[in-house]
Motif scaffolding. Structure first.
Motif, PDB file in Angstrom:
ATOM      1  N   THR A 401       0.828  -1.199   0.000  1.00  0.00           N
ATOM      2  CA  THR A 401       0.000   0.000   0.000  1.00  0.00           C
ATOM      3  C   THR A 401       0.865   1.253   0.000  1.00  0.00           C
ATOM      4  OG1 THR A 401      -0.059   0.276   2.405  1.00  0.00           O
ATOM      5  CG2 THR A 401      -1.637  -1.276   1.446  1.00  0.00           C
ATOM      6  N   ASN A 402       0.223   2.400  -0.187  1.00  0.00           N
ATOM      7  CA  ASN A 402       0.907   3.668   0.043  1.00  0.00           C
ATOM      8  C   ASN A 402       1.476   3.690   1.463  1.00  0.00           C
ATOM      9  OD1 ASN A 402       0.264   4.582  -2.501  1.00  0.00           O
ATOM     10  ND2 ASN A 402      -1.230   6.109  -1.831  1.00  0.00           N
ATOM     11  N   ALA A 403       2.589   4.409   1.630  1.00  0.00           N
ATOM     12  CA  ALA A 403       3.255   4.427   2.932  1.00  0.00           C
ATOM     13  C   ALA A 403       2.575   5.366   3.925  1.00  0.00           C
ATOM     14  CB  ALA A 403       4.714   4.828   2.760  1.00  0.00           C
ATOM     15  N   HIS A 404       1.801   6.337   3.399  1.00  0.00           N
ATOM     16  CA  HIS A 404       1.141   7.328   4.260  1.00  0.00           C
ATOM     17  C   HIS A 404       2.151   8.004   5.190  1.00  0.00           C
ATOM     18  CE1 HIS A 404      -2.666   5.871   2.722  1.00  0.00           C
ATOM     19  NE2 HIS A 404      -2.394   4.656   3.137  1.00  0.00           N
ATOM     20  N   LEU A 405       3.289   8.426   4.597  1.00  0.00           N
ATOM     21  CA  LEU A 405       4.323   9.104   5.378  1.00  0.00           C
ATOM     22  C   LEU A 405       3.745  10.383   5.978  1.00  0.00           C
ATOM     23  CD1 LEU A 405       7.227   8.648   2.802  1.00  0.00           C
ATOM     24  CD2 LEU A 405       6.766   7.247   4.825  1.00  0.00           C
ATOM     25  N   ARG A 406       4.095  10.684   7.216  1.00  0.00           N
ATOM     26  CA  ARG A 406       3.448  11.784   7.931  1.00  0.00           C
ATOM     27  C   ARG A 406       4.317  13.024   8.087  1.00  0.00           C
ATOM     28  NH1 ARG A 406      -0.992  11.385   6.560  1.00  0.00           N
ATOM     29  NH2 ARG A 406      -1.472  13.093   7.996  1.00  0.00           N
ATOM     30  N   GLU A 407       5.588  12.972   7.675  1.00  0.00           N
ATOM     31  CA  GLU A 407       6.478  14.122   7.794  1.00  0.00           C
ATOM     32  C   GLU A 407       7.028  14.480   6.422  1.00  0.00           C
ATOM     33  OE1 GLU A 407       6.908  15.755  10.559  1.00  0.00           O
ATOM     34  OE2 GLU A 407       5.848  14.344  11.873  1.00  0.00           O
ATOM     35  N   LEU A 408       7.096  15.774   6.125  1.00  0.00           N
ATOM     36  CA  LEU A 408       7.655  16.198   4.841  1.00  0.00           C
ATOM     37  C   LEU A 408       9.091  15.736   4.701  1.00  0.00           C
ATOM     38  CD1 LEU A 408       6.214  19.822   4.512  1.00  0.00           C
ATOM     39  CD2 LEU A 408       5.401  17.729   3.409  1.00  0.00           C
ATOM     40  N   ASP A 431       1.268  22.852   5.844  1.00  0.00           N
ATOM     41  CA  ASP A 431       2.056  21.630   5.921  1.00  0.00           C
ATOM     42  C   ASP A 431       1.157  20.409   6.071  1.00  0.00           C
ATOM     43  OD1 ASP A 431       4.324  23.079   5.639  1.00  0.00           O
ATOM     44  OD2 ASP A 431       5.197  22.586   7.592  1.00  0.00           O
ATOM     45  N   GLU A 432       0.073  20.567   6.794  1.00  0.00           N
ATOM     46  CA  GLU A 432      -0.874  19.459   6.954  1.00  0.00           C
ATOM     47  C   GLU A 432      -1.491  19.074   5.613  1.00  0.00           C
ATOM     48  OE1 GLU A 432      -4.855  18.262   9.558  1.00  0.00           O
ATOM     49  OE2 GLU A 432      -3.963  20.264   9.730  1.00  0.00           O
ATOM     50  N   GLN A 433      -1.860  20.075   4.814  1.00  0.00           N
ATOM     51  CA  GLN A 433      -2.413  19.799   3.487  1.00  0.00           C
ATOM     52  C   GLN A 433      -1.360  19.199   2.561  1.00  0.00           C
ATOM     53  OE1 GLN A 433      -3.775  23.834   2.832  1.00  0.00           O
ATOM     54  NE2 GLN A 433      -5.936  23.220   3.003  1.00  0.00           N
ATOM     55  N   LEU A 434      -0.112  19.648   2.693  1.00  0.00           N
ATOM     56  CA  LEU A 434       0.971  19.088   1.892  1.00  0.00           C
ATOM     57  C   LEU A 434       1.164  17.611   2.181  1.00  0.00           C
ATOM     58  CD1 LEU A 434       3.852  21.739   1.782  1.00  0.00           C
ATOM     59  CD2 LEU A 434       2.725  20.645  -0.149  1.00  0.00           C
ATOM     60  N   VAL A 435       1.188  17.267   3.441  1.00  0.00           N
ATOM     61  CA  VAL A 435       1.357  15.868   3.826  1.00  0.00           C
ATOM     62  C   VAL A 435       0.209  15.029   3.254  1.00  0.00           C
ATOM     63  CG1 VAL A 435       1.259  14.274   5.786  1.00  0.00           C
ATOM     64  CG2 VAL A 435       2.750  16.277   5.880  1.00  0.00           C
ATOM     65  N   GLU A 436      -0.981  15.577   3.274  1.00  0.00           N
ATOM     66  CA  GLU A 436      -2.134  14.861   2.716  1.00  0.00           C
ATOM     67  C   GLU A 436      -1.970  14.659   1.212  1.00  0.00           C
ATOM     68  OE1 GLU A 436      -5.666  12.820   3.125  1.00  0.00           O
ATOM     69  OE2 GLU A 436      -4.488  13.745   4.727  1.00  0.00           O
ATOM     70  N   ALA A 437      -1.545  15.699   0.503  1.00  0.00           N
ATOM     71  CA  ALA A 437      -1.376  15.611  -0.949  1.00  0.00           C
ATOM     72  C   ALA A 437      -0.276  14.626  -1.320  1.00  0.00           C
ATOM     73  CB  ALA A 437      -1.068  16.996  -1.522  1.00  0.00           C
ATOM     74  N   LEU A 438       0.844  14.702  -0.615  1.00  0.00           N
ATOM     75  CA  LEU A 438       1.950  13.798  -0.899  1.00  0.00           C
ATOM     76  C   LEU A 438       1.607  12.368  -0.504  1.00  0.00           C
ATOM     77  CD1 LEU A 438       4.962  15.982   0.306  1.00  0.00           C
ATOM     78  CD2 LEU A 438       4.300  15.509  -2.045  1.00  0.00           C
ATOM     79  N   GLY A 439       0.842  12.228   0.579  1.00  0.00           N
ATOM     80  CA  GLY A 439       0.485  10.899   1.051  1.00  0.00           C
ATOM     81  C   GLY A 439      -0.351  10.112   0.064  1.00  0.00           C
ATOM     82  N   PRO A 465      17.439   2.010   5.796  1.00  0.00           N
ATOM     83  CA  PRO A 465      16.953   2.127   4.412  1.00  0.00           C
ATOM     84  C   PRO A 465      16.977   3.566   3.915  1.00  0.00           C
ATOM     85  CG  PRO A 465      15.146   1.652   5.913  1.00  0.00           C
ATOM     86  CD  PRO A 465      16.397   1.520   6.709  1.00  0.00           C
ATOM     87  N   TRP A 466      17.240   3.726   2.624  1.00  0.00           N
ATOM     88  CA  TRP A 466      17.367   5.053   2.023  1.00  0.00           C
ATOM     89  C   TRP A 466      16.073   5.849   2.128  1.00  0.00           C
ATOM     90  CZ3 TRP A 466      14.707   7.057  -2.254  1.00  0.00           C
ATOM     91  CH2 TRP A 466      13.877   6.154  -2.935  1.00  0.00           C
ATOM     92  N   ILE A 467      14.949   5.160   2.215  1.00  0.00           N
ATOM     93  CA  ILE A 467      13.643   5.768   2.451  1.00  0.00           C
ATOM     94  C   ILE A 467      12.905   4.860   3.428  1.00  0.00           C
ATOM     95  CG2 ILE A 467      12.508   4.622   0.495  1.00  0.00           C
ATOM     96  CD1 ILE A 467      10.863   7.171   0.082  1.00  0.00           C
ATOM     97  N   GLY A 468      12.024   5.437   4.233  1.00  0.00           N
ATOM     98  CA  GLY A 468      11.386   4.675   5.295  1.00  0.00           C
ATOM     99  C   GLY A 468      10.586   3.473   4.817  1.00  0.00           C
ATOM    100  N   VAL A 469      10.595   2.424   5.599  1.00  0.00           N
ATOM    101  CA  VAL A 469       9.796   1.232   5.338  1.00  0.00           C
ATOM    102  C   VAL A 469       8.353   1.494   5.772  1.00  0.00           C
ATOM    103  CG1 VAL A 469       9.465  -1.196   5.981  1.00  0.00           C
ATOM    104  CG2 VAL A 469      11.771  -0.309   5.587  1.00  0.00           C
ATOM    105  N   ASN A 470       7.408   1.012   4.993  1.00  0.00           N
ATOM    106  CA  ASN A 470       5.996   1.150   5.345  1.00  0.00           C
ATOM    107  C   ASN A 470       5.739   0.433   6.678  1.00  0.00           C
ATOM    108  OD1 ASN A 470       3.129   0.994   5.451  1.00  0.00           O
ATOM    109  ND2 ASN A 470       3.014   1.065   3.224  1.00  0.00           N
ATOM    110  N   PRO A 471       5.146   1.125   7.663  1.00  0.00           N
ATOM    111  CA  PRO A 471       4.914   0.495   8.976  1.00  0.00           C
ATOM    112  C   PRO A 471       4.081  -0.781   8.913  1.00  0.00           C
ATOM    113  CG  PRO A 471       4.598   2.874   9.122  1.00  0.00           C
ATOM    114  CD  PRO A 471       4.754   2.546   7.661  1.00  0.00           C
ATOM    115  N   ASN A 472       3.255  -0.943   7.874  1.00  0.00           N
ATOM    116  CA  ASN A 472       2.402  -2.133   7.844  1.00  0.00           C
ATOM    117  C   ASN A 472       3.137  -3.390   7.381  1.00  0.00           C
ATOM    118  OD1 ASN A 472       2.507  -1.985   5.028  1.00  0.00           O
ATOM    119  ND2 ASN A 472       0.359  -1.421   4.778  1.00  0.00           N
ATOM    120  N   HIS A 473       4.470  -3.287   7.215  1.00  0.00           N
ATOM    121  CA  HIS A 473       5.233  -4.456   6.780  1.00  0.00           C
ATOM    122  C   HIS A 473       5.162  -5.592   7.803  1.00  0.00           C
ATOM    123  CE1 HIS A 473       8.296  -2.784   9.523  1.00  0.00           C
ATOM    124  NE2 HIS A 473       8.783  -4.006   9.562  1.00  0.00           N
TER     125      HIS A 473
END
Length: 590
Positions: A401-408, A431-439, A465-473
């Motif tokens: 799934t999408n990672a739903h990253l919460r920090e820019l 910033d909250e809207q940005l996180v939503e758009a990027l997510g 890892p070079w980019i965060g692992v999805n927490p649902n792994h």
């Protein structure tokens, strides 16, 4: 209208034998996120060697590697500084040779990403081109002086008003020579000038070099941008202004006047004599069905298939990928059907929901929480039962799934970072809207590491890892998927085997059923063999659909994503939430 699959096959291969790729499934590896072997947090070629058994078990026929060439990694390898070497980040040429041999031994072909609309600004060709206005390679790229009457470097002095995809204007001033160079993407990705025959000769020579090393074809990045509209005096025209001072360059850069000439020349110079064994697919943003026919009609000797974008732009609002809207299934069905019918008698479709440039499909078109397995398998069923060559992006077969990253600060993609910087600079989004758009829209959603197991870094790396692992792994991973016969992974295995085994799946006619149904995607496939009825429920509520083309009382359930058949009464089937079903007409019954 009914079509004869034998005729369709004859259009694909001159000897009346369908091309091998009509029954193939391609698996895309994004190397930096597939498997790390040395603990540096970045996937590599020796990591691929470790996971080849996964590909064999899945049953795929081709592996396509996103770029692994030497690169400064401004755009994750799509900015190439040496076409004939592997970036140390991923390993060595010897490692790649070992991977190719290992895949070939298991009957899997290898396709390389080919990026020849542009290079890196650190490529020796460009270094020589920018060395002086008199350089023999000056004309290998697009150099132009400042707009007449304006000083170089002044606002609006760029040769045209074109915007780049990643960084404001599409022209960058080179202080040393006082001229601008064109870059339709990042300023570190200058466009090659395909009008120059020496450029084309150098590209073709490089392509032959890779084929001689054992590569089985190419996926050609934005290949329909290589021909620009050039005036008789060498001028380039402004585009229609769409955003302040910037103009839309598509009329000047997409499907240019010499594009088909260049592709046919490439075919003659590179592929003649070894054509039948290869796979040639072009990424063609902005292409229409009519364009697709021209690209993929075998008699024209250009490409085998193209990646189209219409179906993955349907849910875009005015803000593009960062402005996703609810999917209108009726529009999606109409678009897919138009390509199915348009390329039936002259051409071929590439089928995909996701890749390294698209968010995860189960998050975008399905339900990535309560019905993750059901919606992931439904999406797979609908896609794989179309006529064309399916592409599976790494992790898609696991229902990632999408990672739903919460920090820019969690984002890495150049496009996402540019969007965030511009939105902040102009105060367009909080910033909250940005996180939503990027997510929901960021390309990083598909670039998080493949989830192999439930350990800290999902079995991807022993390092950071070079980019965060999805927490649902912890719950969504290959180890769990492999152990569950009803998993997304095993559903993909069954779909791939069905394509290998059933000629109707490979070459049969396509007919849309109930095109105006707002929640069910249904169609039939028919031809040399019993008719197939395919239906997928794109919602979390039960939906009714009239069965067409087969008698449900006698039909065989070929594949489904629930344990039993959906109920049918008086020819009407009730699909459960996110259910997919494929029925095959019994012999001597419709």
């Amino acid at each position: 209208m009914s079509h004869d699959p034998k005729t369709a096959s004859a259009d694909i291969a001159a000897d009346d034998t369908p091309a091998w790729w009509t029954g193939a499934v391609v698996y895309q590896i994004y190397p930096r996120s597939f498997q790390d072997s040395d603990g540096d947090g970045v996937g590599d070629l020796r990591g691929v060697l470790r996971r080849i058994d996964h590909l064999v078990e899945l049953g795929v026929d081709v592996v396509w590697f996103s770029p692994i060439y030497r690169s400064p990694q401004d755009d994750n390898g799509y900015d190439i500084s040496d076409y004939r070497d592997v970036d140390p980040l991923f390993g060595t040429l010897a490692d790649l040779d070992e991977v190719i041999v290992a895949l070939h031994e298991r009957g899997i072909r290898v396709v390389m990403d080919l990026v020849v609309n542009h290079t890196s600004d650190e490529h020796p060709w460009f270094a020589e081109s920018r060395s002086s206005r008199d350089s023999p390679r000056r004309d290998w790229y697009w150099w132009r002086p400042a707009r007449e009457g304006m000083a170089a470097g002044a606002p609006g002095a760029e040769p045209t008003n074109w915007a780049s995809a990643f960084s404001g204007p599409a022209w960058e001033l080179d202080e040393a020579t006082g001229e601008y160079y064109l870059h339709l993407f990042s300023r570190k990705q200058p466009d090659l000038n395909w009008e120059n025959p020496d450029v084309r000769a150098a590209v073709y020579d490089m392509m032959r070099w890779w084929l001689d090393r054992g590569v089985d074809g190419f996926r050609m990045d934005v290949i329909n941008l290589i021909s620009k509209v050039v005036g008789a005096d060498g001028s380039l025209a402004d585009g229609v202004v769409v955003d302040g001072r910037f103009g839309d360059s598509r009329l000047q850069t997409v499907n240019g006047p010499r594009l088909h000439e260049f592709l046919q020349e490439m075919h003659r110079e590179v592929f003649e004599g070894r054509r039948e064994a290869l796979l040639l697919v072009g990424e063609t943003p902005g292409a229409t069905v009519e364009d697709g026919r021209l690209f993929t009609d075998p008699s024209r000797r250009e490409l085998d298939m193209v990646f189209t974008f219409e179906h993955v732009h349907i849910d875009h609002g005015p803000g593009g990928r960062f402005d996703l809207r609810p999917l209108d299934l009726r529009e999606l069905k109409a678009t897919m059907a138009r390509w199915q019918h348009g390329l039936f008698d002259a051409g071929w479709n590439a089928l995909y929901w996701e890749n390294h440039d698209q968010p995860r499909s189960v998050s975008r078109f399905g339900d990535d929480s309560a019905y993750r397995r059901e919606s992931a398998t439904m999406l797979a069923t609908v896609l794989h039962l179309h006529r064309g060559t399916p592409y599976v992006y790494q992790g898609e077969e696991l229902g990632m799934t999408n990672a739903h990253l919460r920090e820019l600060s969690d984002y890495r993609d150049i496009e996402s970072l540019r969007f965030a910087a511009e939105a902040r600079a102009h105060g367009r989004l909080t910033d909250e809207q940005l996180v939503e758009a990027l997510g929901s829209g960021s390309r990083d959603n598909s670039r998080t590491p493949v989830q192999w197991d439930a350990t800290a870094s999902a079995g991807f790396t022993t390092g950071t890892p070079w980019i965060g692992v999805n927490p649902n792994h912890v719950t969504v991973n290959a180890e769990v998927e492999r152990a569950d016969p009803a998993s997304v992974f095993h559903h993909y295995r069954r779909l791939i085997a069905l394509r290998h085994d059933d000629p109707v799946v490979r070459l049969g006619d396509f007919a849309l059923v109930a095109p105006d149904h707002p929640r069910v995607y249904a169609f039939t496939r028919s031809g040399e063999g019993p008719t197939l009825f395919v239906a997928g429920n794109f919602s979390g509520d039960p939906q009714n659909i009239e069965v067409d083309g087969v008698d449900p009382a006698y039909a065989e359930l070929v594949i489904g994503n629930y344990d039993d058949r959906p109920p049918v009464a008086s020819g009407v089937m009730t699909l459960r939430p996110w259910e997919a079903v494929v029925l095959r007409a019994a012999p001597h019954h419709p």
